[in-house]
Enzyme design. Structure first.
Site, PDB file in Angstrom:
ATOM      1  N   THR A   1       2.979   3.316  -6.882  1.00 35.94           N
ATOM      2  CA  THR A   1       3.103   3.817  -5.519  1.00 35.94           C
ATOM      3  C   THR A   1       2.478   5.204  -5.505  1.00 35.94           C
ATOM      4  O   THR A   1       1.882   5.635  -6.500  1.00 35.94           O
ATOM      5  CB  THR A   1       4.580   3.843  -5.069  1.00 35.94           C
ATOM      6  OG1 THR A   1       4.642   4.167  -3.673  1.00 35.94           O
ATOM      7  CG2 THR A   1       5.395   4.864  -5.857  1.00 35.94           C
TER       8      THR A   1
ATOM      9  N   VAL B   1       0.866  -1.174   0.000  1.00 30.72           N
ATOM     10  CA  VAL B   1       0.000   0.000   0.000  1.00 30.72           C
ATOM     11  C   VAL B   1       0.903   1.225   0.000  1.00 30.72           C
ATOM     12  O   VAL B   1       1.825   1.340   0.819  1.00 30.72           O
ATOM     13  CB  VAL B   1      -0.921   0.024   1.240  1.00 30.72           C
ATOM     14  CG1 VAL B   1      -1.792   1.280   1.229  1.00 30.72           C
ATOM     15  CG2 VAL B   1      -1.791  -1.225   1.288  1.00 30.72           C
ATOM     16  N   CYS B   2       0.671   2.130  -0.946  1.00 32.73           N
ATOM     17  CA  CYS B   2       1.394   3.394  -1.006  1.00 32.73           C
ATOM     18  C   CYS B   2       2.906   3.148  -1.075  1.00 32.73           C
ATOM     19  O   CYS B   2       3.377   2.354  -1.896  1.00 32.73           O
ATOM     20  CB  CYS B   2       0.981   4.262   0.186  1.00 32.73           C
ATOM     21  SG  CYS B   2       1.443   5.997   0.082  1.00 32.73           S
ATOM     22  N   THR B   3       3.677   3.766  -0.211  1.00 30.56           N
ATOM     23  CA  THR B   3       5.133   3.650  -0.272  1.00 30.56           C
ATOM     24  C   THR B   3       5.645   2.316   0.259  1.00 30.56           C
ATOM     25  O   THR B   3       6.857   2.076   0.243  1.00 30.56           O
ATOM     26  CB  THR B   3       5.799   4.792   0.514  1.00 30.56           C
ATOM     27  OG1 THR B   3       5.280   4.801   1.854  1.00 30.56           O
ATOM     28  CG2 THR B   3       5.536   6.134  -0.156  1.00 30.56           C
ATOM     29  N   GLY B   4       4.753   1.451   0.694  1.00 32.41           N
ATOM     30  CA  GLY B   4       5.177   0.092   1.025  1.00 32.41           C
ATOM     31  C   GLY B   4       5.858  -0.592  -0.148  1.00 32.41           C
ATOM     32  O   GLY B   4       6.601  -1.566   0.035  1.00 32.41           O
TER      33      GLY B   4
END
Length: 334
Positions: free
Chosen positions: A129, A109-112
């Site tokens: 991202t 999720v996102c910057t993961g």
């Protein structure tokens, strides 16, 4: 669709400084599926050592250490507000590298995505991202292809989502894959969100991306967005802005970096895209209703803005959603 008798283990990986909403949105979706829709999910929040882990907001989450023997269905790595936090998570990247081969599907999720990439999971894959960090992800990991303009991307068993709330779209898509569209729709209603945005939908709003200052140009853009089905000339928009057509065109370009005509085309594409991707409406009908006038014009603008014609955008979205082709009657107009 019948549910599996053995619970599907869903692991969310967190670390000090994680973004709470990256966790909370998709975690809630899977918990709702388990608690109210009898889906056999076993949801855990894990960290390197287990115990309390504080997020960037200061709220601590009780976590479990990774279990060595449990069957792992889905591994989801959450993000953080800054990449500096992520670069300090070498132990978490090692954890992801160790357990990812056990998972049927891997996700971020996102910057993961930075942690998935650091663990080698994204190598050779297409991924997304948060738009703010897409360039940085591409520079640090040239072996993957970053698609900065997608809500989420699925390639083989690897899923990545855009920023923050896009994790909910990713979770709903996974639930749809596991349980069918009716279950994912029901959970979207529980979450009080639209049934998931298709993965191909843009992260951006044209109104936000153009970013005119508050005032006459923004007023004209807002008017245009509300009247896309009409003929929108510079003269008409300059009347809304209450300045001369010549001054309007000059000021519009100075504030947005686009000519009025090109900006209107982008607004029309933005309005058309979710209907192209998520419906079976005839494309010529969509083109007319958003103001292009005819399908050929919409096709040319879509190629310029999205790099693909409407037909390809629709096919890609169907492939990402694992649904069959539309009926011949609709294909006849695409």
């Amino acid at each position: 669709m019948p549910q599996a008798s053995v619970p599907r283990a869903i692991w969310f990986v967190v670390f000090p400084g994680f973004e709470l909403l990256d966790l909370g949105g998709p975690l809630c979706a899977f918990n709702l599926a388990r608690d109210f829709h009898q889906v056999a999910y076993e949801v855990r929040v894990v960290s390197v050592a287990g115990g309390l882990v504080s997020g960037s907001s200061g709220i601590a989450i009780d976590t479990l250490p990774p279990a060595p023997t449990i069957h792992l269905d889905t591994l989801i790595v959450v993000g953080a507000p800054t990449t500096e936090i992520l670069y300090a998570q070498s132990e978490t990247a090692d954890l992801v590298r160790t357990v990812a081969p056990r998972a049927r599907r891997k996700a971020s999720v996102c910057t993961g995505a930075f942690l998935l990439a650091a663990a080698g999971v994204l190598e050779g894959h297409r991924a997304t991202t948060h738009w703010r960090y897409a360039g940085e992800l591409q520079r640090r990991h040239p072996g993957l292809k970053v698609d900065s303009d997608r809500i989420f991307v699925r390639e083989d068993d690897v899923w990545t989502s855009a920023g923050i709330t896009a994790g909910i779209d990713l979770a709903l898509a996974m639930i749809e894959e596991d349980c069918g569209i009716e279950t994912s729709k029901a959970i979207a209603r529980d979450l009080v969100v639209y049934h998931r945005r298709s993965g191909g939908q843009s992260q951006f709003s044209t109104m936000l991306e153009l970013e005119p200052r508050p005032g006459r140009i923004r007023d004209a853009l807002a008017y245009a967005r509300a009247h896309l089905g009409e003929r929108l000339s510079v003269e008409q928009l300059s009347d809304v802005a209450r300045i001369s057509p010549r001054q309007f065109a000059r000021q519009f370009t100075a504030e947005t970096g686009e000519t009025p005509a090109r900006a209107i085309e982008r607004l029309r594409c933005e309005a058309a895209l979710p209907r192209i991707e998520a419906t079976t409406e005839p494309l010529d009908q969509i083109a007319f209703q958003v103001g292009f006038g005819d399908l050929d014009r919409m096709r040319k603008v879509c190629i310029r803005i999205f790099g693909q014609p409407p037909q390809a955008l629709r096919r890609r979205c169907r492939a990402e959603r694992n649904i069959g082709p539309a009926s011949a009657s609709h294909d006849a107009t695409t």
